[in-house]
Design a protein around this motif. Sequence first.
Motif, PDB file in Angstrom:
ATOM      1  N   ASN A  79       0.833  -1.217   0.000  1.00  0.00           N
ATOM      2  CA  ASN A  79       0.000   0.000   0.000  1.00  0.00           C
ATOM      3  C   ASN A  79       0.862   1.260   0.000  1.00  0.00           C
ATOM      4  OD1 ASN A  79       0.456   0.654   2.795  1.00  0.00           O
ATOM      5  ND2 ASN A  79      -1.175  -0.740   3.430  1.00  0.00           N
ATOM      6  N   ARG A  93      -2.930  17.026   5.766  1.00  0.00           N
ATOM      7  CA  ARG A  93      -2.284  16.392   6.922  1.00  0.00           C
ATOM      8  C   ARG A  93      -1.902  17.442   7.964  1.00  0.00           C
ATOM      9  NH1 ARG A  93       1.833  11.472   6.324  1.00  0.00           N
ATOM     10  NH2 ARG A  93       0.630  10.064   5.075  1.00  0.00           N
ATOM     11  N   ASN A 103      -2.384   8.816   9.907  1.00  0.00           N
ATOM     12  CA  ASN A 103      -2.109   9.588   8.697  1.00  0.00           C
ATOM     13  C   ASN A 103      -2.426   8.782   7.455  1.00  0.00           C
ATOM     14  OD1 ASN A 103      -1.361  12.237   9.286  1.00  0.00           O
ATOM     15  ND2 ASN A 103       0.525  11.495  10.212  1.00  0.00           N
TER      16      ASN A 103
HETATM   17  P1  UTP Z   1       0.854   5.908   9.338  1.00  0.00           P
HETATM   18  O1  UTP Z   1      -0.567   6.089   9.651  1.00  0.00           O
HETATM   19  O2  UTP Z   1       1.867   6.100  10.377  1.00  0.00           O
HETATM   20  O3  UTP Z   1       1.116   6.788   8.067  1.00  0.00           O
HETATM   21  O4  UTP Z   1       1.028   4.465   8.738  1.00  0.00           O
HETATM   22  P2  UTP Z   1       2.401   7.538   7.612  1.00  0.00           P
HETATM   23  O5  UTP Z   1       2.114   7.963   6.223  1.00  0.00           O
HETATM   24  O6  UTP Z   1       3.611   6.697   7.806  1.00  0.00           O
HETATM   25  O7  UTP Z   1       2.428   8.785   8.537  1.00  0.00           O
HETATM   26  P3  UTP Z   1       3.332   9.155   9.809  1.00  0.00           P
HETATM   27  O8  UTP Z   1       4.061  10.336   9.366  1.00  0.00           O
HETATM   28  O9  UTP Z   1       4.206   7.963  10.146  1.00  0.00           O
HETATM   29  O10 UTP Z   1       2.295   9.419  10.860  1.00  0.00           O
HETATM   30  C1  UTP Z   1       2.274   4.009   8.286  1.00  0.00           C
HETATM   31  C2  UTP Z   1       2.071   2.944   7.287  1.00  0.00           C
HETATM   32  O11 UTP Z   1       1.509   1.817   7.925  1.00  0.00           O
HETATM   33  C3  UTP Z   1       0.674   1.140   7.038  1.00  0.00           C
HETATM   34  C4  UTP Z   1       0.682   1.918   5.743  1.00  0.00           C
HETATM   35  O12 UTP Z   1       1.643   1.358   4.886  1.00  0.00           O
HETATM   36  C5  UTP Z   1       1.111   3.287   6.168  1.00  0.00           C
HETATM   37  O13 UTP Z   1       1.712   4.009   5.131  1.00  0.00           O
HETATM   38  N1  UTP Z   1      -0.687   1.078   7.608  1.00  0.00           N
HETATM   39  C6  UTP Z   1      -1.099   1.953   8.541  1.00  0.00           C
HETATM   40  C7  UTP Z   1      -1.522   0.090   7.162  1.00  0.00           C
HETATM   41  O14 UTP Z   1      -1.154  -0.714   6.283  1.00  0.00           O
HETATM   42  N2  UTP Z   1      -2.771   0.022   7.681  1.00  0.00           N
HETATM   43  C8  UTP Z   1      -3.212   0.893   8.621  1.00  0.00           C
HETATM   44  O15 UTP Z   1      -4.376   0.802   9.071  1.00  0.00           O
HETATM   45  C9  UTP Z   1      -2.347   1.877   9.059  1.00  0.00           C
END
Ligand code: UTP
Length: 799
Positions: A315, A337, A357
Motif C-alpha cells: 500500500n 495532513r 495519517n
Molecule cells: P501511518 O498512519 O503512520 O502513516 O502508517 P504515515 O504515512 O507513515 O504517517 P506518519 O508520518 O508515520 O504518521 C504508516 C504505514 O503503515 C501502514 C501503511 O503502509 C502506512 O503508510 N498502515 C497503517 C496500514 O497498512 N494500515 C493501517 O491501518 C495503518
Amino acid sequence: MASSNKFLCDVCNLSLISEKAMEEHLKGKKHQKVEEVTKMRQIQAKKSIFVGNLVKSMSEIEITDYFMKVGSVERVILDKEKHRYAIVEFQSEEVVEQALATKKHIIGGRKVNVKQREWKPVMGKQKQPSKKKNTRGQVDEGVVESLVALDNVTEQMHGLMAQLQLSPDDVNLRYLVCRLLQSVFQEFMPYAAVAPYGSSVNSYGVKGCDLDLNLTIDSRNLMYEFSTPDAEDEIVEKIDKKNLKDFDESETMDIDDNDDSVTMEIICKIIRQLVPGVKHVRGIPLARKPVVKFSHSQSGLLCDISINNRLALRNTELLAFYGKLNAVVRPLVFAIRQWAKVKQIAGNVGAGPKLTNYALTLLVITYLQMEEVKVLPSVKELQAANEDGDECIIDGWNCTFNCDVNNVASIAKENSLDNLLVGFYKFYATVDFSRNVICPRKGKIIPIEMFQTEAGEKEKEFKCGCLNVQDPLELSHNVAGNVNEKTVKRLAGEIKVAQVRCQSKRFSKSDGERKLWGLMLLVKEGTSDSLKAEVTGCLEVGFGNCTFLDSFKSRWDGNQNGAIAEWVHQVMLFYKTVLQDVLKFDCHVESLDGKEDMFDMNNQPTFEEVEVTSSNGSLKRHLEDDSSLPTKKLKMDGGEVHNENPQTSDTSLCSADVSFISSTDSHAIDMDVQSSTSSVISLPGEHLITYICKTKFPMWIGRRKHKRVLMKAPEYKSNVFALERAVTTKVVKEQELMGDVNFKSGSMSLQLHLRKVFEDGSCKLVLKMEPVTEEIECKSFFHFFDNFFLKLLSEHTFQ
Ligand code: UTP
C-alpha cells in the motif's frame, strides 16, 4: 522548489522560500524594526567594553568610578548573579579605544580583563527555525511568514510542502538505517530484508516522521519500488531479491511459526544486542500488526519494525504511485495532513483514537477518485489497466495494480490545487461518516447497507464503526477502526469550520497587510488564537448573579453539582434562544470536542457530568496563564473592558456564591469549591463548540429608533424578549429594503468556546466567541451583544 537556505535574511536569521517572499519580508515592519534595533545595538557595542575577572565584592559604583577616570561612562551593566563580569558603556568610541590601549586595569587591588564588547545579532536566536519544532513537521514562524507573502493559495500549498517534506538526504538516511538493520538480521536469516514503508518513502513524509520498517524473513521474490519527494522519477530503492541463491531452510532462523510475543522477543533481543546506537527497544505483540519499537540515536529516528507486513509495503507503493500520478496529490495531502495535525484530528502517538495519517491520506485519495473530481483513478481502475501484467496476491488479497504512469495519467480531469482543497472540505462536509464507507478501492463513498450487500466473502468481515475507511488492498480492514466518536465529531466540526473559512475573503486573497490569510487560516497552529487576538467577544455569566425560581432552588437543594449542571444547560439554551429567536441568526451547532450538545433540550446534563473528579492541574495552569481570560464581566478587543450595564456591572457577578444550596454533598466538587478561595478550578467538560451562526443582515445596527417606537405598544411593555424580537424583525425588513447595507462579508460566522470555571468559590460560565471568517462585522456585533445578552439574562428567571 527553491531551497529554504537560498533566501536567508541575515538580520532576522530567517529563511524564506522564494525571492518574492524575501522582497516582501524586507519591506515588512518586523524586519525594519529588527534592522533598526540591530543598528542601535551595533553602535552601543562599539561604545562598550567587556570587563572580566571581577569578584562578588565589587560594586557597580566601584567599577563606574574606576572607568570614569578613563572617560565619560554612560552606564554599567553588572552580571547580576555572580558579579564576574560587567559591560561598561562609554559616551563615545574614542574612550573605548583609550580603555583598550591601557594594558593593565586594577580595580580594588584586582587585575581585571578588558576587551571590546562583542556584538550579537538581535533576533538571531529566536528566529532561527527551531530544530525541534521543524523535525516534527510543524509550521514555524518563518514558514508562516513566507507563506503569507505568496500570491495565492496554490503557491502556499507548494510552499508548505517544500518546507515540510523530507529532503533526499533525509530519505537516504532512512535507507542507511534500514541497511544497518538488514545486515544484522542477515547474520541469522540470510534471506531477511529490511525495507522502509509508510511516510518515509510514500512521498508524503514530513521532517522527523517515524521510520516504519518491515522485516521480511524470506525475502526471495520481493520487489518494491518507492520514490523520494524531490526525485519523482528516480527510484531510490529497488528491493529486488529475485536473483538470490536458492533458499536453504536449515540456514535460517524460523521465527515465522512462533507466536507473536516470542517473535517480538527474539527481534527485540537481536536489535538490543547487535544494532549499534539503539535505545528503548520494546515489543508491542498485541497490536493488530505487532511491532518492535526503538529509537536510533545517531539518526535521531524513532523506528517501528514489523514482520512480513507485505500489505504495508504494497500500500506504500500504491500511495507513492498516486503521488507520482498527478502533481496535485502531494501538496494537497501535505496541506490536509497539516490541517488535521493542528486540529488534533490525525496522527496518533502510539495507539490512539485519532485518525492515522494513512487513513487521512486515503480520505484525500478517495475524494480525488470521485467521479465529480476524477483527478485519480480508483484502485479498481488501476487493476483493470493491468490486465496483462503480473498478478500480485498478498495474504489472499488481490494487490495487483498498474504502476505505469503513462498508462493511466490521461484519465485525470484538470483542477487547480486551491479548488481541490476547498472541494475536499465542501465534499466531506456533506458526508455522514457513520452511515457510509469511504472506499478508495472503488473510488466512492458507499452507504453501509449497500457496502455490505456488495461485499465479497472476506470483505464481509469489515467492521463498521463511527468512521469507515476501507483499506484499498486488505478489504476487510477498516483503517479508521480505532477512531472514536469524539474524534469523528471533531473531524466533522473542523471540516465545517474549514469550509466556512475557505469561503471567506481572507482565504482567497491577502489584504496586503501581511496578516494571516489563505492556507494559513487552516494550517497554522492557533489560527483561531490569532483571529481572537484581533477580535473576541467574551461574556461571563456568574451563577450567583442569576435569578432562580424557588422551584429551582428546592429541586436542587443539597445538590450543588446538579444545580450547576442544570444552570449551565439553561444558560446555553438561553444563549441559543437569544441568537436564534431574538436576533434571528441562522444557527448550526457542532460540538467540536465531542461532548454532548449543550443546546439540546433532550440532552439534560446528568449529575455525573459535572462532577469534578480532580482539580485538573494542566487546565488550571492553562486558565491561570491565559491572560485573555476575563476578570470582569466582559472583555473585548484585546483587553478593553466594556461594561455599561448597571444591572450587571457590580463585581458580585464574579464573586457570587452558590449559597442558596445548603451543601450536603461530599463530592469532590464541593470540597474543591469550599477549599478554593483563590485558585481557578474548571469543571470537567470545557467545551469548544462550533456554533456557526450566520446572518445576512447586521441586525444590531439601527435598533434604537425602532425600539423607541415599539416599546410604547402595550404588548411589549412587560415583555422585553418580545420587544427585542419585534425590533429585529423591523431592522431586518428595513435593511432588506435598503439593499446594500454595507455589511461587508454578507454573512458572519462565530465559534463559541464554553468554559465552566470555579473561581474564588463561585461558579461562572465563560462564553468566548470567535469569528470563523471576517472579523470586521464580528467586532461591531460583539460591542452590541455583550450588553444585550446580559441585559436579557438579567430579565430571565431560571426555573
Ligand atoms: P501511518 O498512519 O503512520 O502513516 O502508517 P504515515 O504515512 O507513515 O504517517 P506518519 O508520518 O508515520 O504518521 C504508516 C504505514 O503503515 C501502514 C501503511 O503502509 C502506512 O503508510 N498502515 C497503517 C496500514 O497498512 N494500515 C493501517 O491501518 C495503518
